[in-house]
Design a protein around this motif. Sequence first.
Motif, mmCIF file in Angstrom:
data_model
loop_
_atom_site.group_PDB
_atom_site.id
_atom_site.type_symbol
_atom_site.label_atom_id
_atom_site.label_comp_id
_atom_site.label_asym_id
_atom_site.label_seq_id
_atom_site.Cartn_x
_atom_site.Cartn_y
_atom_site.Cartn_z
ATOM 1 N N UNK A 239 0.839 -1.190 0.000
ATOM 2 C CA UNK A 239 0.000 0.000 0.000
ATOM 3 C C UNK A 239 0.881 1.249 0.000
ATOM 4 N N UNK A 240 0.463 2.247 -0.767
ATOM 5 C CA UNK A 240 1.150 3.546 -0.789
ATOM 6 C C UNK A 240 0.304 4.525 0.017
ATOM 7 N N UNK A 241 0.899 5.048 1.075
ATOM 8 C CA UNK A 241 0.215 5.953 1.994
ATOM 9 C C UNK A 241 0.603 7.396 1.725
ATOM 10 N N UNK A 242 -0.397 8.285 1.605
ATOM 11 C CA UNK A 242 -0.129 9.719 1.545
ATOM 12 C C UNK A 242 0.319 10.142 2.936
ATOM 13 N N UNK A 243 1.611 10.412 3.084
ATOM 14 C CA UNK A 243 2.241 10.559 4.396
ATOM 15 C C UNK A 243 2.680 11.996 4.616
ATOM 16 N N UNK A 244 2.315 12.555 5.776
ATOM 17 C CA UNK A 244 2.697 13.934 6.104
ATOM 18 C C UNK A 244 3.704 14.003 7.232
ATOM 19 N N UNK A 245 3.866 12.901 7.971
ATOM 20 C CA UNK A 245 4.748 12.909 9.127
ATOM 21 C C UNK A 245 4.083 13.385 10.393
ATOM 22 N N UNK A 246 2.805 13.751 10.287
ATOM 23 C CA UNK A 246 2.063 14.185 11.460
ATOM 24 C C UNK A 246 1.584 13.016 12.289
ATOM 25 N N UNK A 247 0.803 13.313 13.304
ATOM 26 C CA UNK A 247 0.357 12.284 14.233
ATOM 27 C C UNK A 247 -0.467 11.200 13.546
ATOM 28 N N UNK A 248 -1.420 11.616 12.722
ATOM 29 C CA UNK A 248 -2.313 10.642 12.097
ATOM 30 C C UNK A 248 -1.560 9.636 11.234
ATOM 31 N N UNK A 249 -0.762 10.154 10.300
ATOM 32 C CA UNK A 249 -0.103 9.233 9.377
ATOM 33 C C UNK A 249 1.020 8.458 10.052
ATOM 34 N N UNK A 250 1.579 9.004 11.130
ATOM 35 C CA UNK A 250 2.577 8.242 11.883
ATOM 36 C C UNK A 250 1.942 7.005 12.501
ATOM 37 N N UNK B 28 -5.129 7.049 2.642
ATOM 38 C CA UNK B 28 -5.052 8.449 3.045
ATOM 39 C C UNK B 28 -5.482 8.575 4.498
ATOM 40 N N UNK B 29 -5.125 9.705 5.107
ATOM 41 C CA UNK B 29 -5.441 9.928 6.508
ATOM 42 C C UNK B 29 -6.580 10.893 6.736
ATOM 43 N N UNK B 30 -7.433 11.078 5.742
ATOM 44 C CA UNK B 30 -8.553 12.013 5.872
ATOM 45 C C UNK B 30 -9.605 11.460 6.825
ATOM 46 N N UNK B 31 -10.236 12.362 7.552
ATOM 47 C CA UNK B 31 -11.302 11.951 8.447
ATOM 48 C C UNK B 31 -12.582 11.685 7.653
ATOM 49 N N UNK B 32 -13.540 11.071 8.310
ATOM 50 C CA UNK B 32 -14.804 10.761 7.653
ATOM 51 C C UNK B 32 -15.769 11.919 7.610
ATOM 52 N N UNK B 33 -15.360 13.086 8.121
ATOM 53 C CA UNK B 33 -16.244 14.247 8.156
ATOM 54 C C UNK B 33 -15.907 15.295 7.104
ATOM 55 N N UNK C 232 -13.251 12.797 -0.128
ATOM 56 C CA UNK C 232 -13.918 12.763 -1.434
ATOM 57 C C UNK C 232 -12.933 13.123 -2.536
ATOM 58 N N UNK C 233 -12.102 14.129 -2.285
ATOM 59 C CA UNK C 233 -11.152 14.583 -3.300
ATOM 60 C C UNK C 233 -10.131 13.500 -3.631
ATOM 61 N N UNK C 234 -9.570 12.877 -2.599
ATOM 62 C CA UNK C 234 -8.595 11.822 -2.837
ATOM 63 C C UNK C 234 -9.233 10.633 -3.543
ATOM 64 N N UNK C 235 -10.340 10.180 -3.028
ATOM 65 C CA UNK C 235 -10.914 8.947 -3.556
ATOM 66 C C UNK C 235 -11.544 9.128 -4.928
ATOM 67 N N UNK C 236 -12.020 10.328 -5.222
ATOM 68 C CA UNK C 236 -12.525 10.592 -6.573
ATOM 69 C C UNK C 236 -11.385 10.549 -7.583
ATOM 70 N N UNK D 216 -7.890 2.462 1.234
ATOM 71 C CA UNK D 216 -7.977 2.256 2.676
ATOM 72 C C UNK D 216 -8.056 3.613 3.352
ATOM 73 N N UNK D 217 -9.074 3.807 4.180
ATOM 74 C CA UNK D 217 -9.280 5.053 4.927
ATOM 75 C C UNK D 217 -9.374 4.700 6.408
ATOM 76 N N UNK D 218 -8.250 4.696 7.122
ATOM 77 C CA UNK D 218 -8.242 4.232 8.519
ATOM 78 C C UNK D 218 -9.240 4.930 9.424
ATOM 79 N N UNK D 219 -9.467 6.228 9.236
ATOM 80 C CA UNK D 219 -10.389 6.936 10.121
ATOM 81 C C UNK D 219 -11.820 6.423 10.000
#
Length: 411
Positions: free
Chosen positions: A15-26, A126-131, A136-140, A152-155
Amino acid sequence: MSQSHTAVTPSVNKVVLAYSGGLDTSAIVPWLRETYDCEVIAFVADVGQGDEELEGIEAKALKSGASACYIVDLKDKFVNELIAPAMQAGCIYEEQYLLGTALARPVIAEAQVQVALEVGADAVCHGCTGKGNDQVRFESTFAALAPHLTVIAPWREWDMRSRQDLLNYLAERNIKTTASATKIYSRDANLWHISHEGGELEDPWNAPTDQVWTLSVSPQQAPDTTEVVDLTFDAGILTHVNGSAMTQTEALVALNSLGAAHGVGRIDIVENRLVGMKSRGCYETPGGAIWYQGLRGLEELVHDRPCQRLRHQLGQQLADVLYDGQWFTPVREALLAAVAVLAQKLTGTVRLGLYKGNITVLGRKSPFTLYSEAFATFEEDEVYQQKDAAGFIRLFSLSSRIRALKQGGLQ
């Protein structure tokens, strides 16, 4: 902490993860490995968020459990292929927002897909929240460019719900992070803007404190003198700032510096998200605000009323397309084709004044100007017969005249 996975877990090898180095993607990196028993490759998009965010990011990704980290420089692509046409169209969402986050998503998601295809991945994450809108932008984009990839959307899957949950999860695995539970604001930065959400902004009655703004000075603290800036455009492409030839990326960097020093480009907006809720955010787009106003000033000189109104309609439609994550669609292609036709006349120089949060058009000139002093003058002229206006007004008001004759006017 137990991590539940309610849906049937698809088979994923890489899997290729859009990674920012922040808390979520870490936290997402080890979570993916544990949940899907897969190889995780971190993908980092450099869209001008700054060296501070990118410094040491590869080492951080590898320490979190990623097998590799791809850092892709997308700054020029972001400016030339997304920002420039959006400005040619006059894109602005709900009359204020210059789409800083939305503009970056197509170029980021496209590059993520390209990395996934290059490394033979069968999933993207991606690490986008469900809210929010970004999911939508990434998955579209994923759907439009590589529909065979598992998303895969972990949130939307894990049972972690707070920053503290994520911090505990990383601590249990001895994965270090610079994040803390006391972080107040959620921010997104790129070369075009920085956004701020959370903290006191969650109550729309609260004014933003000084801690919200990070890019620009407050208008109250800005210089007491006006700074004059000349922008030169060729068919809607920004080519010069104050007479110096620059690439559009260089011009944006220069305008960001100028605008930030004068407190321009700040907005505080309650916007309508695509997913149906309202959200309150503060945005800083100093260079973008100058760029936008420059083209608007030039447009007033070179477009007649039908063209001006059409350009505004196209700008609104394209803003919605961008905001809704529909960049990779035939509608966007058709809109940009029309925008390009109108942009052919957007050639010339606009002089702007920056003063304490305000941008004022001071002058404009163009080889395609439709302004004629000979026609517009209040002095005596030989090209406009004022008596001709009587016939024009009679025909223009003919329908009102007929209605009054048939139905009666004031009695």
